[in-house]
Design an enzyme around this catalytic site. Structure first.
Site, short mmCIF file in Angstrom:
data_model
loop_
_atom_site.label_atom_id
_atom_site.label_comp_id
_atom_site.label_asym_id
_atom_site.label_seq_id
_atom_site.Cartn_x
_atom_site.Cartn_y
_atom_site.Cartn_z
CG ASP A 110 -1.41 -1.38 1.09
OD1 ASP A 110 -2.04 -1.66 0.03
OD2 ASP A 110 -2.82 -1.34 2.18
CE1 TYR A 123 -2.45 2.91 -7.33
CE2 TYR A 123 -2.93 3.68 -4.81
CZ TYR A 123 -3.31 3.09 -6.90
OH TYR A 123 -4.63 3.74 -7.11
CG ASP A 124 -1.14 4.90 -0.36
OD1 ASP A 124 -1.86 4.46 -1.04
OD2 ASP A 124 -0.79 5.04 1.05
CD GLU A 131 -24.13 -14.26 -15.17
OE1 GLU A 131 -23.53 -14.62 -16.72
OE2 GLU A 131 -24.49 -13.40 -15.19
CE LYS A 158 -32.68 -12.10 -9.70
NZ LYS A 158 -32.78 -11.11 -8.74
CG ASP A 206 -29.69 -9.61 -2.42
OD1 ASP A 206 -30.24 -8.78 -2.96
OD2 ASP A 206 -30.05 -9.81 -1.38
NE ARG A 208 -34.24 -3.09 -12.24
CZ ARG A 208 -35.32 -3.21 -12.62
NH1 ARG A 208 -36.20 -2.31 -11.94
NH2 ARG A 208 -35.90 -3.91 -13.76
CE1 TYR A 253 -26.52 -7.77 -14.76
CE2 TYR A 253 -25.00 -7.56 -12.05
CZ TYR A 253 -26.28 -7.70 -13.40
OH TYR A 253 -27.40 -7.32 -11.93
CE LYS A 293 -27.60 -13.18 -17.22
NZ LYS A 293 -26.32 -12.05 -17.43
CE LYS A 300 -35.60 -14.01 -6.07
NZ LYS A 300 -35.63 -12.92 -5.33
CB CYS A 355 -32.35 3.00 33.44
SG CYS A 355 -30.75 1.15 33.17
CB CYS A 401 -29.96 1.48 37.63
SG CYS A 401 -29.55 2.19 36.89
CB CYS A 410 -28.56 3.77 31.90
SG CYS A 410 -28.06 3.55 33.85
CB CYS A 454 -26.18 0.88 36.02
SG CYS A 454 -27.88 -0.53 35.03
#
Ligand code: IVH
Length: 691
Positions: free
Chosen positions: A48, A51-52, A128, A130, A132, A151, A241, A311, A335, A429, A432, A447, A452
């Protein structure tokens, strides 16, 4: 995407450019290559830090020559302006949804129906995952990313280009022209891995905000944020996709004539695609088999999927099948089993946590979801109860997705019969009886009574837990029992348990008492970072505890750290330093630490020795170009002599060392009287004189 020879050359040039003046065009290619390795392939070839360093070189070159900046330069992801309202734009082709199927027979029936549109025995099916997440659409024109859209309603969506540019796995330019493509619209999904989602929620909860329900909501919410820089911090990923529209400059490209070929092209152009998980079959039974095998393994995937997409692979056959107004006939979603169920909300209990936060917990009629029984779920805070308008007696939808903790999606208000009761959040509370308060800007009621009993027990449980003092035989239920029986009363009392009193208790034979005694005794020699974490200081997680432990010789040193000193440590900002400071300035806490020390609990830091050397304890910042040495070498020299480096000008800075063409840091430092401004020679003199 890259040949072995190219990769070798990329690495060689990267190393070379770390120390020499780079060619700007090549430097951009290198950075793009490293972004690809890091974000698309998840196999970085540079640290990292390296890269930086390269990235900063590009920034510096572009600052010198703003006329050289290109819209696809890796520095141009970072949008500086906030998004106003998002503008609604039309998709080039409508974003249809998919027809759903819920069991193997549905898929077989779909295959059958396809026969009336596609009269060929040679149809292939691509299968493939799906994903979520949140659906998006990208447009590239003349190889440049020109638009990113949500979308929306399928016909039009919101223009979220500035936010999409923050997602590092989305290339800002891609060589579509090599395939004869002038303009292309690509569909995909924005995801948050389960791991990043968990981290993101932890952050939210640390801030006293309510966690988000699932990675999909987190991803969708992130895309609509006003501040693009914040989007960048959320580590979103994009999987592409589907190609929904293409305009060629010359002849059509043959590779795009199948779905699987299209995915290969996108992959070769540097996009993240379902590449590794895609399979192509002719036999629909094999398709079903593959879908089912994925369902079995869904919990082991790094991200959430809610099914598989089947598909028709050949575009010609897709065109023959065509679409209804809602969905293409050439595709079908398989599904997975629902991880939702409906049940009754019987009651709401209010639990008091370690920090006094009062959490409403819904008690449910037990219900099976995806293999586990759920009878109790957190409602997080009062706001969520109001937002969802939950009432006792409601029928509610409960969801349990993968590693995500179960939660109530919503009540089914249409099933109410009038007997449902409103939920009243307590003002005192429940343990207590102290009055609850809601600190400004927070979502939770607390609280504030640190004595307590609920808080005390939770603090002991946290102290003994695996990541803190790791007292093996002292689980949560034992802590509760011992506390109820007054065998323990607070954290220090763990070290003076009267073990005789345990012998009569159920489940405590001679052996288990001995084990407990040994475990408690051994915890006295735990490393200091575990003790600090175990103290349960607000906002102090394991990483911060380690940082604190490695900066002290003894825990008591922290009583003498002012907030500035605390903030000079890694990842400690104003909020965390405030919390640590007040913990070590509270008499009750200091008394507890003294008792622990008295009972022999280790308080010595082990790691870093207090800095020695002529610059010990002094803080430095270097700016501008030094004459006789590289900045990095000067920084190292300061550190080797006991100095500490800061990254910005503030009152905690002792010395600003200024080279040629110093800019805003010098201006800022001039306004703070306590900062001494040195040139290179004075810096070297300082070291020699103080020797
Ligand atoms: S193909 C016209 N492939 O599912 C076909 N969609 O319920 C275009 N989705 O709106 C979509 N993973 O947001 C396709 N591998 C995948 C997908 C996928 C997730 C989403 C997509 C779509 C929704 C339909």
């Amino acid at each position: 995407m890259y040949s072995k020879e190219e990769i070798r050359q990329f690495l060689e040039d990267s190393k070379k450019y770390l120390t020499s003046k780079p060619d700007i065009r090549r430097l951009r290619e290198l950075l793009r290559f490293h972004e690809y390795r890091y974000y698309v392939v998840n196999d970085p070839l540079l640290s990292d830090e390296e890269y930086d360093k390269l990235y900063k070189k590009l920034e510096a070159l572009e600052r010198e020559h703003p006329e050289w900046i290109t819209p696809d330069s890796p520095t141009q992801r970072v949008g500086k302006d906030l998004n106003d309202d998002f503008v609604t734009v039309k998709h080039l082709a409508p974003m249809l949804s998919l027809e759903n199927s819920y069991n193997p027979q549905d898929v077989i029936d779909w295959r059958q129906r396809l026969n009336s549109f596609v009269k060929s025995p040679h149809v292939h099916f691509s299968v493939e995952p799906k994903y979520d997440g949140a659906g998006i659409s990208l447009i590239y024109e003349n190889d440049l990313l020109v638009r990113g859209t949500t979308r929306g309603d399928g016909a039009e969506g919101d223009d979220i280009t500035t936010n999409i540019r923050q997602i590092r796995s989305v290339p800002l330019s891609a060589s579509f022209s090599k395939y004869g493509i002038r303009k292309i619209e690509i569909r995909g999904e924005i995801l948050l891995t389960k791991e990043n989602f968990r981290r993101f929620n932890e952050e939210l909860m640390k801030e006293g905000a309510a966690p988000l329900a699932n990675p999909r909501n987190a991803a969708a919410g992130s895309l609509r944020m006003k501040d693009p820089a914040e989007v960048g911090r959320r580590r979103l990923e994009a999987v592409l996709y589907h190609v929904s529209y293409v305009e060629y400059s010359g002849e059509e490209n043959k590779q795009l004539s199948t779905h699987s070929g299209t995915i290969e092209v996108l992959n070769a152009l540097g996009f993240k695609t379902p590449q590794h998980d895609i399979r192509t079959y002719t036999d629909i039974n094999k398709v079903v088999e593959y879908c089912l095998s994925f369902e079995t393994g869904r919990d082991n995937l790094p991200y959430e999927i809610d099914g598989m997409v089947v598909k028709v692979d050949e575009k010609v056959f897709q065109n023959m099948a065509g679409s209804t107004s809602h969905h293409p006939r050439w595709a079908m979603a398989f599904k997975f089993k629902a991880r939702q169920a409906t049940t009754k909300l019987k009651d709401v209990e209010f639990q008091v946590g370690r920090t006094g936060a009062v959490t409403p917990v819904a008690k449910l009629e037990p219900v099976h979801i995806g293999g586990v029984t759920v009878s109790s779920v957190s409602l997080f805070n009062e706001g969520i109860i109001q937002e969802k308008d939950l009432r006792i007696g409601d029928t509610v939808i409960v969801e349990r997705a993968g590693d995500v903790i179960p939660y109530i999606v919503k009540p089914l208000t249409e099933l109410r019969d009038g007997s449902e009761k409103k939920i009243h959040f307590p003002t005192y509370c429940p343990v207590c009886g102290d009055k609850l308060v809601k600190p400004e800007g927070e979502a939770v009621w607390r609280c504030m009574n640190i004595n307590c009993p609920a808080q005390v027990v939770e603090r002991i449980i946290h102290f003994a837990s695996k990541d803190a003092m790791d007292i093996k035989s002292l689980g949560e239920s034992n802590v509760r029992r011992f506390y109820e029986e007054k065998i323990i009363t607070d954290i220090p009392s763990l070290y003076s348990i009267d073990y005789n009193r345990l012998s009569g208790m159920e489940g405590f034979g001679k052996k288990s008492i001995e084990n407990l005694q040994t475990a408690i005794e051994n915890s006295k020699t735990q490393e200091l970072n575990r003790l600090i974490y175990g103290l349960g200081i607000r906002y102090v997680g394991e990483a911060t505890a380690k940082e604190l432990a490695s900066n002290v010789e003894d825990l008591s040193d922290l009583q003498h750290f002012d907030k500035g000193r605390l903030q000079s440590l890694k990842d400690i900002g104003p909020r965390v330093s405030e919390s640590i400071y007040s913990f070590f300035h509270d008499d009750h806490n200091l008394k507890m630490l003294q008792e622990l020390r008295h009972k022999g609990v280790n308080m010595k830091g082990v790691h870093k020795q207090e800095a020695t050397g002529s610059l010990a304890g002094k803080t430095f910042l270097f700016t501008g170009t030094l004459e006789g040495m590289k900045r990095r070498d000067a920084e190292k020299l300061a550190e080797d002599n006991g100095g500490r480096l800061l990254s910005s000008v503030s009152a905690h800075l002792d010395y600003l060392v200024v080279g040629e063409a110093a800019g805003s840091k010098l201006e800022k430092a001039r306004k703070i009287k306590s900062i001494q401004i040195l040139n290179e020679k004075e810096f070297l003199d300082l070291m020699n004189h103080s020797k």
